[in-house]
Design a protein around this motif. Structure first.
Motif, PDB file in Angstrom:
ATOM      1  N   VAL A  17       0.817  -1.221   0.000  1.00 25.13           N
ATOM      2  CA  VAL A  17       0.000   0.000   0.000  1.00 25.13           C
ATOM      3  C   VAL A  17       0.848   1.268   0.000  1.00 25.13           C
ATOM      4  O   VAL A  17       0.364   2.350  -0.364  1.00 25.13           O
ATOM      5  CB  VAL A  17      -0.989   0.037   1.196  1.00 25.13           C
ATOM      6  CG1 VAL A  17      -1.947  -1.138   1.130  1.00 25.13           C
ATOM      7  CG2 VAL A  17      -0.251   0.054   2.519  1.00 25.13           C
ATOM      8  N   LYS A  18       2.100   1.121   0.410  1.00 24.06           N
ATOM      9  CA  LYS A  18       3.039   2.256   0.367  1.00 24.06           C
ATOM     10  C   LYS A  18       3.195   2.772  -1.070  1.00 24.06           C
ATOM     11  O   LYS A  18       3.444   3.963  -1.293  1.00 24.06           O
ATOM     12  CB  LYS A  18       4.387   1.781   0.920  1.00 24.06           C
ATOM     13  CG  LYS A  18       5.519   2.786   0.852  1.00 24.06           C
ATOM     14  CD  LYS A  18       5.534   3.707   2.048  1.00 24.06           C
ATOM     15  CE  LYS A  18       6.706   4.666   2.019  1.00 24.06           C
ATOM     16  NZ  LYS A  18       6.387   5.935   2.698  1.00 24.06           N
ATOM     17  N   SER A  19       3.060   1.875  -2.051  1.00 27.19           N
ATOM     18  CA  SER A  19       3.276   2.255  -3.453  1.00 27.19           C
ATOM     19  C   SER A  19       2.173   3.165  -3.991  1.00 27.19           C
ATOM     20  O   SER A  19       2.292   3.704  -5.094  1.00 27.19           O
ATOM     21  CB  SER A  19       3.383   1.014  -4.336  1.00 27.19           C
ATOM     22  OG  SER A  19       2.129   0.360  -4.403  1.00 27.19           O
ATOM     23  N   PHE A  20       1.108   3.362  -3.219  1.00 26.36           N
ATOM     24  CA  PHE A  20       0.043   4.266  -3.669  1.00 26.36           C
ATOM     25  C   PHE A  20       0.384   5.730  -3.402  1.00 26.36           C
ATOM     26  O   PHE A  20      -0.347   6.624  -3.810  1.00 26.36           O
ATOM     27  CB  PHE A  20      -1.291   3.900  -2.989  1.00 26.36           C
ATOM     28  CG  PHE A  20      -1.897   2.621  -3.499  1.00 26.36           C
ATOM     29  CD1 PHE A  20      -1.283   1.395  -3.257  1.00 26.36           C
ATOM     30  CD2 PHE A  20      -3.076   2.621  -4.223  1.00 26.36           C
ATOM     31  CE1 PHE A  20      -1.827   0.207  -3.731  1.00 26.36           C
ATOM     32  CE2 PHE A  20      -3.632   1.434  -4.702  1.00 26.36           C
ATOM     33  CZ  PHE A  20      -3.005   0.227  -4.453  1.00 26.36           C
ATOM     34  N   GLU A  21       1.490   5.969  -2.703  1.00 25.46           N
ATOM     35  CA  GLU A  21       1.923   7.350  -2.469  1.00 25.46           C
ATOM     36  C   GLU A  21       2.611   7.870  -3.726  1.00 25.46           C
ATOM     37  O   GLU A  21       3.653   7.366  -4.119  1.00 25.46           O
ATOM     38  CB  GLU A  21       2.876   7.427  -1.268  1.00 25.46           C
ATOM     39  CG  GLU A  21       2.206   6.999   0.037  1.00 25.46           C
ATOM     40  CD  GLU A  21       3.117   7.091   1.254  1.00 25.46           C
ATOM     41  OE1 GLU A  21       4.206   7.672   1.143  1.00 25.46           O
ATOM     42  OE2 GLU A  21       2.723   6.558   2.313  1.00 25.46           O
ATOM     43  N   ILE A  22       1.996   8.841  -4.366  1.00 24.12           N
ATOM     44  CA  ILE A  22       2.517   9.380  -5.627  1.00 24.12           C
ATOM     45  C   ILE A  22       3.502  10.509  -5.324  1.00 24.12           C
ATOM     46  O   ILE A  22       3.210  11.385  -4.521  1.00 24.12           O
ATOM     47  CB  ILE A  22       1.351   9.926  -6.485  1.00 24.12           C
ATOM     48  CG1 ILE A  22       0.294   8.823  -6.733  1.00 24.12           C
ATOM     49  CG2 ILE A  22       1.864  10.508  -7.788  1.00 24.12           C
ATOM     50  CD1 ILE A  22       0.758   7.678  -7.579  1.00 24.12           C
TER      51      ILE A  22
ATOM     52  N   VAL B 140      -3.191  10.131   0.511  1.00 21.49           N
ATOM     53  CA  VAL B 140      -3.015   8.983  -0.387  1.00 21.49           C
ATOM     54  C   VAL B 140      -4.403   8.474  -0.761  1.00 21.49           C
ATOM     55  O   VAL B 140      -5.320   8.491   0.055  1.00 21.49           O
ATOM     56  CB  VAL B 140      -2.200   7.858   0.289  1.00 21.49           C
ATOM     57  CG1 VAL B 140      -1.824   6.772  -0.712  1.00 21.49           C
ATOM     58  CG2 VAL B 140      -0.958   8.420   0.956  1.00 21.49           C
ATOM     59  N   TYR B 142      -6.861   5.380  -2.052  1.00 20.58           N
ATOM     60  CA  TYR B 142      -6.966   3.931  -2.152  1.00 20.58           C
ATOM     61  C   TYR B 142      -8.213   3.565  -2.933  1.00 20.58           C
ATOM     62  O   TYR B 142      -9.330   3.890  -2.519  1.00 20.58           O
ATOM     63  CB  TYR B 142      -6.922   3.292  -0.759  1.00 20.58           C
ATOM     64  CG  TYR B 142      -5.527   3.393  -0.198  1.00 20.58           C
ATOM     65  CD1 TYR B 142      -4.501   2.634  -0.753  1.00 20.58           C
ATOM     66  CD2 TYR B 142      -5.207   4.290   0.804  1.00 20.58           C
ATOM     67  CE1 TYR B 142      -3.197   2.753  -0.302  1.00 20.58           C
ATOM     68  CE2 TYR B 142      -3.897   4.415   1.255  1.00 20.58           C
ATOM     69  CZ  TYR B 142      -2.911   3.643   0.694  1.00 20.58           C
ATOM     70  OH  TYR B 142      -1.599   3.767   1.116  1.00 20.58           O
ATOM     71  N   TRP B 154      -1.598  -2.324   7.545  1.00 23.40           N
ATOM     72  CA  TRP B 154      -0.179  -1.931   7.441  1.00 23.40           C
ATOM     73  C   TRP B 154       0.225  -1.060   8.618  1.00 23.40           C
ATOM     74  O   TRP B 154       1.252  -1.266   9.255  1.00 23.40           O
ATOM     75  CB  TRP B 154       0.023  -1.190   6.110  1.00 23.40           C
ATOM     76  CG  TRP B 154       1.408  -0.708   5.826  1.00 23.40           C
ATOM     77  CD1 TRP B 154       2.560  -1.432   5.850  1.00 23.40           C
ATOM     78  CD2 TRP B 154       1.774   0.627   5.443  1.00 23.40           C
ATOM     79  NE1 TRP B 154       3.632  -0.639   5.492  1.00 23.40           N
ATOM     80  CE2 TRP B 154       3.175   0.629   5.233  1.00 23.40           C
ATOM     81  CE3 TRP B 154       1.065   1.811   5.228  1.00 23.40           C
ATOM     82  CZ2 TRP B 154       3.868   1.767   4.844  1.00 23.40           C
ATOM     83  CZ3 TRP B 154       1.759   2.941   4.832  1.00 23.40           C
ATOM     84  CH2 TRP B 154       3.137   2.924   4.654  1.00 23.40           C
TER      85      TRP B 154
ATOM     86  N   LEU C  27      -1.800   5.750 -10.536  1.00 20.85           N
ATOM     87  CA  LEU C  27      -2.180   5.178  -9.243  1.00 20.85           C
ATOM     88  C   LEU C  27      -2.374   3.674  -9.426  1.00 20.85           C
ATOM     89  O   LEU C  27      -3.022   3.248 -10.386  1.00 20.85           O
ATOM     90  CB  LEU C  27      -3.489   5.832  -8.775  1.00 20.85           C
ATOM     91  CG  LEU C  27      -3.967   5.474  -7.363  1.00 20.85           C
ATOM     92  CD1 LEU C  27      -3.043   6.049  -6.306  1.00 20.85           C
ATOM     93  CD2 LEU C  27      -5.391   6.006  -7.135  1.00 20.85           C
ATOM     94  N   PRO C  28      -1.816   2.838  -8.512  1.00 18.93           N
ATOM     95  CA  PRO C  28      -2.008   1.387  -8.646  1.00 18.93           C
ATOM     96  C   PRO C  28      -3.487   0.992  -8.516  1.00 18.93           C
ATOM     97  O   PRO C  28      -4.302   1.768  -8.018  1.00 18.93           O
ATOM     98  CB  PRO C  28      -1.196   0.812  -7.474  1.00 18.93           C
ATOM     99  CG  PRO C  28      -0.212   1.851  -7.112  1.00 18.93           C
ATOM    100  CD  PRO C  28      -0.899   3.165  -7.397  1.00 18.93           C
TER     101      PRO C  28
END
Lengths: 235, 235, 235, 235
Positions: A17-22, B140, B142, B154, C27-28
């Motif tokens: 979920v860290k990868s959602f920080e742009i 962020v 989601y 997390w 965004l993922p």
């Protein structure tokens, strides 16, 4: 963090979920300017009986909070404030927080916010803070020195126009008119009309009013003395 | 603004600088989450002699500040906090501040910040706040409910891992070891090792420690009673 | 690059300009959709005497170009086209070009563009291409499957509405009315009115018109046969 | 669109998906630069037997395509190309496509792409294009004139370094070495070493090689003659 020493993180199935920080870096070679602005300060000023049209205690508290921001962030070279807003100009080449926009913007508004409450009692010794106010912030980038000067001029023109209107409005109210009547009286008036109204009706020469009210406050860093000490100049 | 009534702005040659503000709307149909995080809280906790490994007064002050944020922003449906951080989950379809990312993020961190200082004396009646601390914030997005749940997991896993480490570390320090020795003792230990250390050396059953320390705090909105009243659940 | 082997770059005083490239990851966990759209295709279709209201050769050329895009980019799972536009749906979890928005968007529109010209002579064997046309592209993220379906429905409703209008318009023009008269005749008409006009005046049952015109084209990847072979379904 | 006249859209339940398009305006008062770059051009140049180290036909085709882009977009003031890449500099104050980044970037790469295929037969009259190639594009903003000059210098230094390496590499290959042997021979060599190698082994004075190869191509708009006519200067 309150952790005394950084430990190696155990990796979990949730780390993705860290990868959602742009990433949001500021474009290089631009002036980052963070402006904070009071939320619902009309209500806040009414609740705390701020003097009208300007409350010097409130203005000085704003400047104390802004100074605290500049003490924290050495890369802020200048701040300009008026009414319930303050703008902070970072060095063009600042590397603070890797120029991450959300970091710069949030740390400024947070330090300003805690300082505003922290210093309240110094500027309002006889008045209890009724509730904690909020400020918003935004970061804007200005590519050229002229853009930056024009930004500061824009905020100072805003100060001037609002201040002149407010002086007229509150003098009319204090002379006995209702809010609506005062508003009607000022509708459509130009700058010259308001000058004339202040002078003829209240004997006030607008240009003799305090610079603090007419022009706002500039805070600059005094490099001569120390990088942490700030010279405050009320223009 | 402290202006009683909105007046028509006079246009000036400087107004163009407004166009440098780039829109930053949140993508629709995503959960906006704002996380605030203490800056330099290791120093802050040392200066204020926070109890180790957890100071319940400090944790409750964090939750009081977070509750103040939820009182202000009705579209926050849930908050989760641990240590010196708090996450705020907005409704997926929130229209607050037109979903402008910088507005949501800055108002949250500012209201949190002013409330933290405002409520300080309630949770630390005998301890003067030494200086105003700062928090940062980030927003962020989601997209799915699973992503949101994993985000909260997390943060909670982070709480668990840090808390277990901190309990061991500070018990070792309180038993006479130096910081460095305690750190060395814990190097490379797994979760089971730490459980064993706490039990065999200090007679502590980790699972009996307060839920507040092991799992953090969730704040949910109690719709049954009122949209403004919040039920606080310390897990 | 035409360089046979990557060599170590010599660092120069100008390399810093690379840092002005701002990252733009998608965004993922969202569906990346790239839509390309013809620029000034009214002029282009007039210059090349496209049949009105639909030119099957032009529509098939669009689909040939879209198929070429799907041959190049295996992570595109579906494409939908109508008139002078095509939408390409990437896998939600695509890692193509590290999900960089500008890469995905530009490679799609470029491959589409070169293929459009490359395949022109196959679909217009007797008609020389008069000049190279241009397309634009944009990338939009859709978080949920419902959002994606609604996006495709949105484009298909657009196809339907434009096609019905165009059939009426061009039948009226072909029957002797001027462009302005035809436009006037259709002003304010609803879907039912247009159905009636086509049937009563031209003996056309709209529902019997080719699906290609009424519904557009969907291209899906035929996994049964091969990852590179595409089944084209004209609905 | 091929619609002759814009009609009022019927609103449908799907229109909301339009709101997922996030605005992406360029920051004002910066130079927007769009760079296009060939995808897999090593393979493309091999398939089409491009002459090594430089194929003048391929370079001139690139410049023809770039000129077509400048013909379409009047706000491009300058283009610089080398190898399989081209950079397009828009006016600092361009209002083209409301400065929308994705529009500027996509229209440039699309017009370049269609023109590349369209003009192929003019520069390769005896060689059939085997397949349609693709280019990517990106838009980068440069705040100051110095940044822009440094950007162009960066690309030109890249041209110089690659060209010198390529000359050496292909001369070695043409003299009988394998690709691997040539690569090994050049490993670790500096600019002076390569100059010496070209001169002593092949009798080539690097500075006498064509400017087109050593420096790339600049396209400027000839304002004297017409806004649509371009003067091409190969340096």
């Amino acid at each position: 963090k309150t952790l005394p020493y950084k430990q190696v993180m155990t990796h979990s199935q949730y780390d993705y979920v860290k990868s959602f920080e742009i990433p949001d870096p500021c474009l290089p070679n631009c002036w980052p300017v963070v402006r904070i602005d009071g939320k619902n300060f009309h209500k806040f000023s009414t609740t705390h009986n701020f003097e009208k049209p300007n409350d010097d205690r409130a203005l000085k508290l704003m400047t104390a909070a802004a100074t605290s921001v500049m003490d924290l962030l050495n890369d802020i070279v200048l701040a300009y404030g008026q009414s319930d807003e303050y703008s902070f100009v970072f060095k063009k080449k600042t590397k603070a927080y890797n120029r991450r926009s959300s970091k710069l913007s949030s740390v400024v508004v947070s330090q300003f916010s805690t300082s505003y409450v922290y210093h309240w009692k110094k500027y309002f010794p006889d008045l209890e803070l009724q509730y904690p106010p909020a400020f918003d912030s935004r970061l804007v980038l200005y590519p050229s020195d002229k853009n930056l000067r024009d930004y500061l001029s824009w905020r100072q023109v805003d100060c001037h126009i609002n201040n002149m209107y407010n002086y007229c409005f509150w003098k009319l109210v204090q002379s006995g008119l209702t809010h609506v009547e005062s508003q009607e009286r000022l509708k459509g008036t130009l700058s010259g009309d308001k000058n004339e109204l202040l002078f003829s009706q209240f004997g006030i020469n607008y240009n003799n009013l305090p610079q603090l009210h007419r022009k706002g406050t500039v805070i600059i860093r005094d490099k001569e003395r120390s990088t942490n000490h700030l010279a405050k100049i009320a223009r």
